[in-house]
Design an enzyme around this catalytic site. Structure first.
Site, PDB file in Angstrom:
ATOM      1  N   PRO A 194       0.834  -1.201   0.000  1.00 50.78           N
ATOM      2  CA  PRO A 194       0.000   0.000   0.000  1.00 50.78           C
ATOM      3  C   PRO A 194       0.874   1.258   0.000  1.00 50.78           C
ATOM      4  CG  PRO A 194      -0.602  -1.474   1.792  1.00 50.78           C
ATOM      5  CD  PRO A 194       0.636  -2.014   1.190  1.00 50.78           C
ATOM      6  N   CYS A 195       0.442   2.269  -0.745  1.00 52.83           N
ATOM      7  CA  CYS A 195       1.303   3.447  -0.927  1.00 52.83           C
ATOM      8  C   CYS A 195       1.495   4.205   0.391  1.00 52.83           C
ATOM      9  CB  CYS A 195       0.730   4.375  -1.979  1.00 52.83           C
ATOM     10  SG  CYS A 195      -0.861   5.044  -1.551  1.00 52.83           S
TER      11      CYS A 195
END
Ligand SMILES: C[S@@+](CC[C@H](N)C(=O)[O-])C[C@H]1O[C@@H](n2cnc3c(N)ncnc32)[C@H](O)[C@@H]1O
Length: 441
Positions: A174-175
């Site tokens: 996930p960023c």
């Protein structure tokens, strides 16, 4: 600003991010963000664009932890029970198929693309139980090597994969894991999602590491002011991989959806080949697949209706006043475009309450596709948001793909997934390279 401060705040909170972190992510100051949310001032157009882009990307990738986002579609009365789940029956991979380990596997969009390209899905790692369960039902032969990558048990991974050849490691951390990442300290707890992937690469030493992420990753900076993407490429190089950064749009690869993503493709330097890039587009303007191609055969449903035979094809029941705003809105237009002010939503950005078009690719499927008030989620003809089946089709999962979990969790995993048809294009290319390098030996 095209989005009222109160709505900006509500959307930020619904993706569970603090004002401070969101401001960093969007590249604006927290003091200004606070003043916009309190409607004490309004941002200039360029800042508003930054904020809206960051919001849209977060909404696509958000993984709820404990609370349901407000406006959660499943609260509506007509929500059917969760789908009855079974184990999917898939053919065995071909003999000698390249082995794939997938981290941050989600429900398996990326893995499904690799499977379709002829790979053997050997292992997976995923922290959310519903996504893990879904993955297990679709890839019953694959070994679950762990849940939270921050608690990776290397001995367990090695023993589970003992004697198993892993040619490709694929994952999409996930960023949010990068936005707070420390400068160079691999022990920084905020920096462990990406370093977890590198630890896995060290452990199984695949020929290729593939990492998918949102486009926003390209402009993210770490606290030292450097670009996160440069750091990722640099760290991959330190671990012996030559990485290329590829920006692709799924609509150019036969996916009926506008979906821009970054793929980092890292090649083991010891292979002695040129660093691999994502293949060229396979579809152009004239051949793009459309919303019609993906969904025209599905039962026509209005708000609150459910199909007889397909447990994933049922429509959220929307409030009457929202139906009134949208009923006469033509495809491609928003309720905000209505001439009659009484038929316009009182606030919001004009991509909300907006109908898709039949003969264009759909907009990006995010985690909120069941919410009529979110961006571009209204069916071209019927006055409702998209059903789970429509999202599954637009994401190019096969119809027999099995989903496990509550509806909110299912929507999240579908919205987070790499479209299998997109992953398949890259996977096919990697399979060919592996095959020709084996033939040379
Ligand atoms: C963008 S999604 C990946 C989607 C997947 N590539 C697919 O195609 O279906 C990121 C996934 O990482 C998982 N994740 C987040 N933090 C994690 C952690 N600490 N350890 C393992 N998985 C994690 C999330 O639950 C989510 O499913």
């Amino acid at each position: 600003m095209a989005i009222p401060g109160s709505e900006l705040r509500a959307r930020r909170l619904s993706v569970g991010i603090s004002q401070y972190r969101f401001a960093r992510l969007a590249g604006v100051s927290s003091a200004l963000l606070s003043s916009w949310e309190l409607e004490r001032s309004a941002p200039r157009a360029a800042s508003a664009r930054k904020v809206l882009t960051a919001l849209a990307e977060l909404e696509t990738t958000y993984v709820p932890v404990t609370k349901r986002p407000s406006g959660y579609a499943g609260r509506r009365r007509r929500m059917p029970a969760r789908p009855i789940v079974t184990v999917r029956s898939v053919d065995d991979p071909p003999v000698g198929a390249p082995g794939v380990l997938t981290a941050f596997s989600g429900c398996g969009g990326m893995a499904e693309g690799f499977r379709m390209a002829g790979c053997a899905i050997e292992g997976y790692l995923e922290v959310v139980p519903a996504a893990r369960a879904t993955f297990g039902r679709n890839f019953p032969q694959a070994r679950c090597v762990g849940s939270d990558i921050r608690e990776l048990d290397e001995d367990r991974v090695s023993s589970l994969l003992d004697g198993v050849q892993i040619d490709i490691l694929a994952g999409g951390p996930p960023c949010q894991g990068f936005s707070l990442a420390g400068k160079r300290d691999p022990n920084d707890p905020r920096n462990q999602l990406f370093t977890g992937l590198l630890r896995l690469a060290d452990l199984v030493r695949p020929s290729f590491v593939v990492m998918e992420n949102v486009r926003l990753l390209l402009s993210m900076k770490d606290p030292g002011g450097g670009l996160v993407i440069d750091r990722i490429v640099g760290e991959m190089s330190q671990h012996g991989y030559d990485a290329t950064v590829n920006v692709v749009n799924a609509q150019d690869y036969g996916v009926p959806q506008f979906r821009e993503r970054v793929f980092i493709v890292a090649t083991d330097a010891r292979l002695g080949i040129a660093p691999v890039r994502f293949p060229a587009p396979t579809h152009g303007t004239a051949t793009r697949r459309t919303f019609r191609d993906a969904t025209a055969d599905l039962a026509p449903l209005e708000s609150g209706q459910a199909s007889d035979g397909d447990p994933l094809h049922w429509a959220v029941e929307h409030p009457e006043h929202v139906l009134r705003w949208l009923r006469d809105v033509p495809e491609g237009m928003s309720a905000h475009d209505n001439d009659d002010p009484a038929l316009r939503p009182p606030s919001g950005y004009n991509t909300t309450y907006k109908r898709l078009r039949w003969d264009e690719p759909a907009s990006t499927i995010g985690t909120t596709f069941g919410m009529i008030s979110a961006s571009r989620n209204v069916h071209p003809t019927h006055t409702r948001s998209l059903t789970v089946r429509e999202a599954v089709r637009i994401q190019t999962f096969p119809d027999d793909y099995v989903f496990d979990g509550k509806w909110g969790a299912i929507r999240t995993m579908i919205g987070n997934a790499v479209p299998p048809a997109l992953a398949q294009v890259l996977a096919g290319h990697l399979v060919e390279i592996l095959r020709s390098s084996t033939d040379r030996e």
